[in-house]
Design a protein around this motif. Structure first.
Motif, PDB file in Angstrom:
ATOM      1  N   TYR A  22       0.820  -1.215   0.000  1.00  0.00           N
ATOM      2  CA  TYR A  22       0.000   0.000   0.000  1.00  0.00           C
ATOM      3  C   TYR A  22       0.856   1.269   0.000  1.00  0.00           C
ATOM      4  O   TYR A  22       0.565   2.230  -0.739  1.00  0.00           O
ATOM      5  CB  TYR A  22      -0.925  -0.014   1.219  1.00  0.00           C
ATOM      6  N   PHE A  23       1.917   1.288   0.829  1.00  0.00           N
ATOM      7  CA  PHE A  23       2.696   2.512   1.000  1.00  0.00           C
ATOM      8  C   PHE A  23       3.846   2.669  -0.005  1.00  0.00           C
ATOM      9  O   PHE A  23       4.403   3.761  -0.116  1.00  0.00           O
ATOM     10  CB  PHE A  23       3.273   2.579   2.424  1.00  0.00           C
ATOM     11  N   PHE A  24       4.200   1.616  -0.717  1.00  0.00           N
ATOM     12  CA  PHE A  24       5.350   1.696  -1.630  1.00  0.00           C
ATOM     13  C   PHE A  24       5.238   2.846  -2.634  1.00  0.00           C
ATOM     14  O   PHE A  24       6.229   3.551  -2.859  1.00  0.00           O
ATOM     15  CB  PHE A  24       5.532   0.363  -2.357  1.00  0.00           C
ATOM     16  N   PRO A  25       4.085   3.043  -3.268  1.00  0.00           N
ATOM     17  CA  PRO A  25       4.007   4.142  -4.246  1.00  0.00           C
ATOM     18  C   PRO A  25       3.945   5.528  -3.609  1.00  0.00           C
ATOM     19  O   PRO A  25       4.086   6.530  -4.310  1.00  0.00           O
ATOM     20  CB  PRO A  25       2.690   3.843  -5.000  1.00  0.00           C
ATOM     21  N   LYS A  26       3.721   5.592  -2.285  1.00  0.00           N
ATOM     22  CA  LYS A  26       3.438   6.868  -1.632  1.00  0.00           C
ATOM     23  C   LYS A  26       4.582   7.406  -0.791  1.00  0.00           C
ATOM     24  O   LYS A  26       4.643   8.618  -0.537  1.00  0.00           O
ATOM     25  CB  LYS A  26       2.195   6.720  -0.738  1.00  0.00           C
ATOM     26  N   ARG A  27       5.480   6.524  -0.325  1.00  0.00           N
ATOM     27  CA  ARG A  27       6.538   6.956   0.596  1.00  0.00           C
ATOM     28  C   ARG A  27       7.884   6.423   0.139  1.00  0.00           C
ATOM     29  O   ARG A  27       7.978   5.716  -0.868  1.00  0.00           O
ATOM     30  CB  ARG A  27       6.213   6.478   2.025  1.00  0.00           C
ATOM     31  N   ALA A  28       8.926   6.790   0.875  1.00  0.00           N
ATOM     32  CA  ALA A  28      10.283   6.355   0.528  1.00  0.00           C
ATOM     33  C   ALA A  28      10.356   4.832   0.585  1.00  0.00           C
ATOM     34  O   ALA A  28      10.134   4.228   1.634  1.00  0.00           O
ATOM     35  CB  ALA A  28      11.296   6.975   1.487  1.00  0.00           C
ATOM     36  N   LYS A  29      10.691   4.228  -0.537  1.00  0.00           N
ATOM     37  CA  LYS A  29      10.670   2.766  -0.633  1.00  0.00           C
ATOM     38  C   LYS A  29      11.689   2.110   0.290  1.00  0.00           C
ATOM     39  O   LYS A  29      11.434   1.032   0.836  1.00  0.00           O
ATOM     40  CB  LYS A  29      10.913   2.337  -2.082  1.00  0.00           C
ATOM     41  N   THR A  42      12.255  -1.307   6.953  1.00  0.00           N
ATOM     42  CA  THR A  42      11.537  -1.342   8.227  1.00  0.00           C
ATOM     43  C   THR A  42      10.697  -2.613   8.325  1.00  0.00           C
ATOM     44  O   THR A  42      10.711  -3.304   9.347  1.00  0.00           O
ATOM     45  CB  THR A  42      10.621  -0.105   8.374  1.00  0.00           C
ATOM     46  N   SER A  43       9.980  -2.926   7.241  1.00  0.00           N
ATOM     47  CA  SER A  43       9.172  -4.154   7.223  1.00  0.00           C
ATOM     48  C   SER A  43      10.052  -5.382   7.405  1.00  0.00           C
ATOM     49  O   SER A  43       9.705  -6.303   8.160  1.00  0.00           O
ATOM     50  CB  SER A  43       8.406  -4.257   5.898  1.00  0.00           C
ATOM     51  N   LEU A  53      10.078   4.523  12.624  1.00  0.00           N
ATOM     52  CA  LEU A  53       8.989   4.316  13.577  1.00  0.00           C
ATOM     53  C   LEU A  53       7.673   4.918  13.097  1.00  0.00           C
ATOM     54  O   LEU A  53       6.590   4.403  13.410  1.00  0.00           O
ATOM     55  CB  LEU A  53       9.369   4.902  14.931  1.00  0.00           C
ATOM     56  N   ASP A  54       7.743   6.007  12.327  1.00  0.00           N
ATOM     57  CA  ASP A  54       6.529   6.628  11.825  1.00  0.00           C
ATOM     58  C   ASP A  54       5.777   5.692  10.890  1.00  0.00           C
ATOM     59  O   ASP A  54       4.538   5.630  10.906  1.00  0.00           O
ATOM     60  CB  ASP A  54       6.856   7.940  11.086  1.00  0.00           C
ATOM     61  N   TYR A  55       6.545   4.962  10.079  1.00  0.00           N
ATOM     62  CA  TYR A  55       5.912   4.007   9.164  1.00  0.00           C
ATOM     63  C   TYR A  55       5.213   2.898   9.932  1.00  0.00           C
ATOM     64  O   TYR A  55       4.109   2.469   9.572  1.00  0.00           O
ATOM     65  CB  TYR A  55       6.955   3.426   8.213  1.00  0.00           C
ATOM     66  N   ILE A  56       5.857   2.425  11.010  1.00  0.00           N
ATOM     67  CA  ILE A  56       5.242   1.370  11.830  1.00  0.00           C
ATOM     68  C   ILE A  56       3.926   1.855  12.433  1.00  0.00           C
ATOM     69  O   ILE A  56       2.932   1.130  12.442  1.00  0.00           O
ATOM     70  CB  ILE A  56       6.203   0.927  12.960  1.00  0.00           C
ATOM     71  N   LYS A  57       3.913   3.101  12.892  1.00  0.00           N
ATOM     72  CA  LYS A  57       2.680   3.648  13.467  1.00  0.00           C
ATOM     73  C   LYS A  57       1.584   3.756  12.414  1.00  0.00           C
ATOM     74  O   LYS A  57       0.427   3.432  12.675  1.00  0.00           O
ATOM     75  CB  LYS A  57       2.969   5.025  14.068  1.00  0.00           C
ATOM     76  N   ASP A  58       1.951   4.219  11.222  1.00  0.00           N
ATOM     77  CA  ASP A  58       0.963   4.416  10.162  1.00  0.00           C
ATOM     78  C   ASP A  58       0.439   3.096   9.606  1.00  0.00           C
ATOM     79  O   ASP A  58      -0.698   3.013   9.135  1.00  0.00           O
ATOM     80  CB  ASP A  58       1.573   5.230   9.011  1.00  0.00           C
ATOM     81  N   SER A  59       1.290   2.067   9.660  1.00  0.00           N
ATOM     82  CA  SER A  59       0.875   0.779   9.080  1.00  0.00           C
ATOM     83  C   SER A  59       0.028  -0.036  10.065  1.00  0.00           C
ATOM     84  O   SER A  59      -0.597  -0.987   9.682  1.00  0.00           O
ATOM     85  CB  SER A  59       2.095  -0.037   8.651  1.00  0.00           C
TER      86      SER A  59
END
Length: 222
Positions: free
Chosen positions: A84-91, A97-98, A216-222
């Motif tokens: 979901y986030f790959f096209p929207k944020r820094a890959k 992180t994942s 950590l921001d990505y973890i919170k958003d996901s």
């Protein structure tokens, strides 16, 4: 009537059309990957049943099931968030992180399973002697899984297909590892995922997604 050359020409034209359209190409590669996984899985267990003892096959099946179950529990939905986030944020932030989070979790789950295996499933106590290998195979399976999701998120499902075909090497490894009994079957799986995880990491890095620390921001958003 329709000649053989006409049929071949039609197949070639249809294949070209499929691979010229990104959406059709992705659908085709993912479909072939699914069919290949099922086919090679069937062949794998068929060969195992004919060349290993029923006891070895039974225990190996339980261990492989435990690996699949632990992988499922360790995802926390991050593989879907990755797509979901790959096209929207820094890959690089999303992928690494994942990868790091799921790798850390799967190792903790694996250690916990090995510690409690004598109570949870005494028949799998063979894992006490192969704990390091079990954790290694578990980790590589996890890395390979996240790598596969990254290939799909990159809209490059041909790499996902290649990764799937790489894991099919487990079929070839079954007979040479026959002397190891249960762990021969498990190692056939494990070695194929070691190769697959190395392929995934190297391919991801070569595509420009360089290693980075956990976001950590990505973890919170996901």
């Amino acid at each position: 009537g329709v000649t053989l050359m006409q049929i071949i020409r039609c197949i070639i034209m249809a294949t070209r059309r499929i691979f010229s359209d990104p959406l059709s190409k992705n659908f085709f590669c993912i479909s072939i990957s699914s069919v290949s996984t099922a086919a090679f899985g069937f062949i794998f267990w068929l060969i195992a049943a004919r060349n290993y003892s029923p006891a070895d096959v039974g225990i190996a099946t339980a261990i492989v099931s435990s690996i699949s179950l632990l992988i499922l529990f360790s995802r926390f939905g991050l593989e879907h968030s990755l797509i979901y986030f790959f096209p929207k944020r820094a890959k690089n932030e999303i992928f690494w992180t994942s990868l790091l989070v799921t790798s850390g979790v799967i190792l903790l789950f694996g250690i916990g399973f090995i510690i409690g295996v004598n109570v949870l499933s005494p028949d799998l106590k063979v894992l006490n002697d192969w704990a390091i290998l079990y954790l290694l195979y578990l980790l590589c399976y996890s890395i390979s899984s996240i790598g596969g999701m990254a290939f799909i998120a990159l809209r490059n499902s041909s790499l996902y297909l290649i990764q799937t075909l790489i894991t099919s090497v487990r079929v070839v490894l079954l007979l040479p590892l026959g002397t190891f009994g249960t762990m021969g079957i498990i190692s056939s799986f494990g070695l194929s995922f070691i190769i697959s995880s190395i392929f995934s990491i190297l391919t991801i890095i070569r595509s420009g997604i360089a290693p980075i620390v956990i976001n950590l921001d990505y973890i919170k958003d996901s």
